[in-house]
Write an enzyme that holds these catalytic residues in place. Structure first.
Site, PDB file in Angstrom:
ATOM      1  N   LYS A   1     -65.649  50.100 -42.402  1.00 11.77           N
ATOM      2  CA  LYS A   1     -65.396  51.375 -42.170  1.00 11.77           C
ATOM      3  C   LYS A   1     -64.513  51.669 -40.909  1.00 11.77           C
ATOM      4  CE  LYS A   1     -65.641  55.392 -40.590  1.00 11.77           C
ATOM      5  NZ  LYS A   1     -64.312  55.719 -40.051  1.00 11.77           N
TER       6      LYS A   1
ATOM      7  N   GLU B   1     -65.977  56.808 -18.323  1.00 16.54           N
ATOM      8  CA  GLU B   1     -64.900  56.010 -19.007  1.00 16.54           C
ATOM      9  C   GLU B   1     -63.551  57.164 -19.268  1.00 16.54           C
ATOM     10  OE1 GLU B   1     -65.706  54.261 -22.796  1.00 16.54           O
ATOM     11  OE2 GLU B   1     -64.595  52.634 -22.123  1.00 16.54           O
TER      12      GLU B   1
HETATM   13  P1  ADP Z   1     -63.609  57.572 -30.613  1.00 20.34           P
HETATM   14  O1  ADP Z   1     -64.033  58.456 -29.800  1.00 20.34           O
HETATM   15  O2  ADP Z   1     -62.787  56.437 -29.856  1.00 20.34           O
HETATM   16  O3  ADP Z   1     -62.962  57.830 -31.955  1.00 20.34           O
HETATM   17  P2  ADP Z   1     -65.992  57.021 -32.094  1.00 20.34           P
HETATM   18  O4  ADP Z   1     -67.004  56.257 -31.605  1.00 20.34           O
HETATM   19  O5  ADP Z   1     -66.035  58.241 -32.469  1.00 20.34           O
HETATM   20  O6  ADP Z   1     -64.840  56.583 -30.929  1.00 20.34           O
HETATM   21  O7  ADP Z   1     -65.264  56.038 -33.120  1.00 20.34           O
HETATM   22  C1  ADP Z   1     -65.587  54.627 -33.521  1.00 20.34           C
HETATM   23  C2  ADP Z   1     -65.940  54.565 -34.839  1.00 20.34           C
HETATM   24  O8  ADP Z   1     -67.154  55.157 -35.327  1.00 20.34           O
HETATM   25  C3  ADP Z   1     -64.819  55.006 -35.909  1.00 20.34           C
HETATM   26  O9  ADP Z   1     -64.735  54.178 -37.251  1.00 20.34           O
HETATM   27  C4  ADP Z   1     -65.320  56.241 -36.306  1.00 20.34           C
HETATM   28  O10 ADP Z   1     -65.132  56.755 -37.604  1.00 20.34           O
HETATM   29  C5  ADP Z   1     -66.923  55.907 -36.439  1.00 20.34           C
HETATM   30  N1  ADP Z   1     -67.741  57.285 -36.371  1.00 20.34           N
HETATM   31  C6  ADP Z   1     -67.739  58.360 -35.663  1.00 20.34           C
HETATM   32  N2  ADP Z   1     -68.722  59.145 -35.846  1.00 20.34           N
HETATM   33  C7  ADP Z   1     -69.857  58.431 -36.524  1.00 20.34           C
HETATM   34  C8  ADP Z   1     -71.043  58.730 -37.049  1.00 20.34           C
HETATM   35  N3  ADP Z   1     -71.482  59.828 -36.775  1.00 20.34           N
HETATM   36  N4  ADP Z   1     -71.446  57.808 -37.864  1.00 20.34           N
HETATM   37  C9  ADP Z   1     -70.850  56.737 -37.987  1.00 20.34           C
HETATM   38  N5  ADP Z   1     -69.690  56.261 -37.715  1.00 20.34           N
HETATM   39  C10 ADP Z   1     -69.014  57.182 -36.748  1.00 20.34           C
END
Ligand code: ADP
Length: 498
Positions: A177, A387
Site C-alpha cells: 500500500k 521533525e
Molecule cells: P506522511 O505524513 O508523510 O504522509 P504517513 O505516516 O501519514 O506519512 O504515511 C505513510 C504511509 O502510511 C502512507 O502510505 C499512508 O497512506 C499510510 N497511512 C496513513 N494513515 C494510515 C492509517 N490510518 N492506517 C494505515 N496506513 C496509513
C-alpha cells in the site's frame, strides 16, 4: 502536457480498478498543474480481495524452495537495472527529488534485490547439541504469512524493495500500500515484479488513502504482519492496531538527527556533509540532518561557510539537471514547514537564511521552500525537538564534546547521527555513547547501505531493523526442531538427572 498514467491495483496477477470505481490523482510537486497519474481509491472490499489472494498464494509459495524464490527477486533486480533511467525520471517527476538522487533511489532497490536474492541460499538456522543422547536439535526459519507493506513517498523505489524483497525470499506473500503521492512509481515498480513472473497472488498492490485502504489492511484479521514506514503519528496508530489484533509489526518512523562538528574537525569535509545531510532530498529523509551541534571555537567560521554554500543552492524541478534542491512533496507539507518558521521566530530563533516559501519565476508553479538555517537555537525549542521534514537545519552551540553528545541524545528519536572529529578517542566514545541506530564518523547522517541493519532506537522504531540480515528477523519466525532417534521416550530435565 503528457496524458496522466492510468494506474490500477495489482491483485492475484490482474490489474484491477477499485470495485467502487473511484480514483485519486498524483501531481508533479514542481509543477502542480501536471497530473502524473490517476489511481484507484481502494476501500475495504478491495483490501479483502487482495488479502484473500495473498492468503491463497501463501499456501504454495511458502513451499517453493528459498533459492528458487530468490531467483524471482534476482530477476526483479535485473529488470530494475534495465529500466533504471526511466524509473528515475518518473521518481523525479512524481516525487520531486533531483535525478541523481532518483537514480540512487532505484539503485538501492537493485542493490537490495541482489543482496536479498543471495539470502535465498543462506537463510541459515542453527544446529546445537541436545542434552539427551541420540537426539538431534536445530532451529529453522519459518515465513510468517501475508505481509502488508505500508510505505511513504520519500523513497518510492527503495523502501518498497527493502520490505518486499526479503519478505518474498523468506516465503511470505505481500500486499504493498504505497503513499498516495507516489502511486505511479509504485505501479511501475510492481509492473517489474509482475514481469519477473511471480505466481499470481504472491505480490499485490493496493492503492488508496491511508485512512481507508491502509487502515483496512492494518485491521484485517488475515494479515499476519505489517511493515510500516512513515510518520510517528500514523505509526502509533498502526502499532496500537497491530497490538490489539495480535499481528507482527515493524515500525520505522521519525528522526531528529544531529551532526556534531568539533573544533578539531576538517571543516570543509564537515561542510560537505552538513549540506548534503540537511538539504539532500529537500530534507525529506528520516535520516536528514536537522540539527547541527557546533563547538563554539568553530561555530562562527563554520556558520559563515554554511551560509555561503547554502546561498548558492539552486531550487528547481528534480528533472532539471541544474537543480540542487527539489520541491516539497505537497501543499500540506509545505505549509507545515512554513508554520515551523513562525514557531522558530516566536521561540527566539534567528533565521540566518531562507525561511520562506520560494515563489520567484517558475518556482511559483510548485511547492518550493528556501533552504533554511536557524541560528540561536536552544535544545528545548520545538524546532530542535520536532521533525520538520523539510530543508531546515538548526544550529546549536556547545562548549565541549560531552555537552555535544548529551544534546545529540536529548531527543525522543534515535535514528541517525554523525560526528566530525579527528580525535580517535572522541570517535570511539561517540560510537559507544550515542543513542541511535546509525552512527557515522566523518560522514553525514544520510547514506545507509543495504547490507547493514537500518532502524532506530527510542521512538524512531519498535526494536526492529530493516535491510541486512536483520530483515530476515522481521519476516520470519524461529521454529525449534527436536528429532529423537533413540527409539525411547527421553524426558528432558528428568531422564538425564539422577
Ligand atoms: P506522511 O505524513 O508523510 O504522509 P504517513 O505516516 O501519514 O506519512 O504515511 C505513510 C504511509 O502510511 C502512507 O502510505 C499512508 O497512506 C499510510 N497511512 C496513513 N494513515 C494510515 C492509517 N490510518 N492506517 C494505515 N496506513 C496509513
Amino acid at each position: 502536457m503528457e496524458t496522466p498514467l492510468s494506474c490500477r491495483n495489482y491483485i492475484d496477477g490482474q490489474w484491477l480498478s477499485a470495485a467502487a470505481g473511484n480514483t485519486l490523482q498524483s501531481r508533479n510537486p514542481a509543477l502542480v498543474d501536471e497530473i502524473v497519474a490517476t489511481f484507484p481509491r481502494s476501500q475495504a472490499d478491495d483490501v479483502d480481495t487482495a488479502v484473500a489472494a495473498a492468503g491463497k498464494a501463501y499456501r504454495s509459495w511458502r513451499k517453493v524452495p528459498a533459492p528458487a524464490r530468490a531467483e524471482y527477486v534476482f530477476r526483479v533486480g535485473e529488470l530494475l537495472l534495465q529500466h533504471k533511467e526511466e524509473l528515475a525520471q518518473l521518481v523525479s517527476q512524481e516525487m520531486g527529488k533531483p535525478l541523481t538522487e532518483a537514480r540512487g533511489d532505484v539503485q538501492e532497490g537493485i542493490d537490495c534485490a541482489f543482496y536479498s536474492a543471495g539470502e535465498g541460499r543462506r537463510l541459515f538456522g542453527q544446529t546445537t547439541p541436545s542434552e539427551m543422547p541420540n537426539k538431534f536439535a536445530m532451529t529453522v526459519r519459518m515465513p510468517i504469512g501475508v505481509c502488508a507493506l505500508i510505505t511513504p513517498w520519500n523513497f518510492p523505489m527503495a523502501i518498497p524493495c527493502w520490505k518486499a524483497m526479503p519478505a518474498l525470499v523468506c516465503g511470505n506473500t505481500v500486499i504493498l500500500k504505497p503513499a498516495e503521492d507516489t502511486s505511479a512509481c509504485a505501479t511501475k515498480l510492481i509492473e517489474i515484479f509482475a514481469a519477473a513472473g511471480f505466481p499470481p497472488g504472491v505480490v499485490n498492490l493496493v492503492h488508496g488513502m491511508g485512512e481507508e485502504a491502509g487502515k483496512a489492511l492494518v485491521e484485517h484479521p488475515d494479515v499476519d504482519l505489517v511493515s510500516f514506514t512513515g510518520s510517528s503519528e500514523t505509526g502509533a496508530f498502526v502499532g496500537a492496531t497491530c497490538g490489539r489484533t495480535h499481528k507482527r509489526v515493524c515500525l520505522e518512523m521519525g528522526g531528529k538527527n544531529a551532526q556534531v562538528v568539533m573544533e578539531d574537525a576538517d571543516l570543509e569535509l564537515a561542510l560537505d556533509g552538513a549540506v548534503w545531510g540537511a538539504f539532500g532530498t529537500t530534507g525529506q529523509r528520516c535520516t536528514a540532518t536537522s540539527r547541527l551541534i557546533l563547538h563554539r571555537d568553530i561555530k562562527e567560521k563554520f556558520t559563515a561557510m554554511l551560509h555561503e554554500r547554502t546561498s548558492k543552492l539552486r531550487l528547481g524541478a528534480g528533472t532539471d539537471p541544474d537543480t540542487d534542491i527539489g520541491p516539497i512533496i505537497n501543499e500540506k507539507q509545505l505549509q507545515r514547514v512554513n508554520e515551523y518558521m513562525n514557531i522558530a521566530r516566536e521561540e527566539g530563533a534567528k533565521v540566518l537564511i531562507g525561511g520562506e516559501i520560494a515563489s520567484e519565476d517558475s518556482l511559483k508553479n510548485g511547492y518550493f521552500f528556501q533552504p533554511t538555517i536557524l541560528d540561536d537555537v536552544t535544545p528545548q525549542m520545538r524546532v530542535a525537538r520536532e521533525e520538520i521534514f523539510g530543508p531546515v537545519v538548526v544550529l546549536i552551540e556547545v562548549s565541549s564534546f560531552e555537552e555535544a553528545i548529551a544534546i545529540l541524545n536529548d531527543t525522543n528519536y534515535g535514528l541517525s547521527s554523525s560526528v566530525y572529529t579527528r580525535d580517535i578517542n572522541r570517535a570511539f566514545t561517540a560510537m559507544r555513547d550515542i543513542e541511535a541506530g546509525i552512527t557515522y564518523i566523518n560522514g553525514p547522517t544520510i547514506g545507509a547501505e543495504v547490507h547493514l541493519p537500518f532502524g532506530g532506537v527510542k521512538q524512531t522504531g519498535n526494536g526492529h531493523r530493516e535491510a541486512g540480515t536483520t530483515a530476515l528477523d522481521v519476516f520470519t519466525e524461529w521454529k525449534s526442531v527436536y528429532v529423537d532417534f533413540s527409539g525411547n521416550l527421553q524426558r528432558a530435565q528428568i531422564d538425564n538427572r539422577s
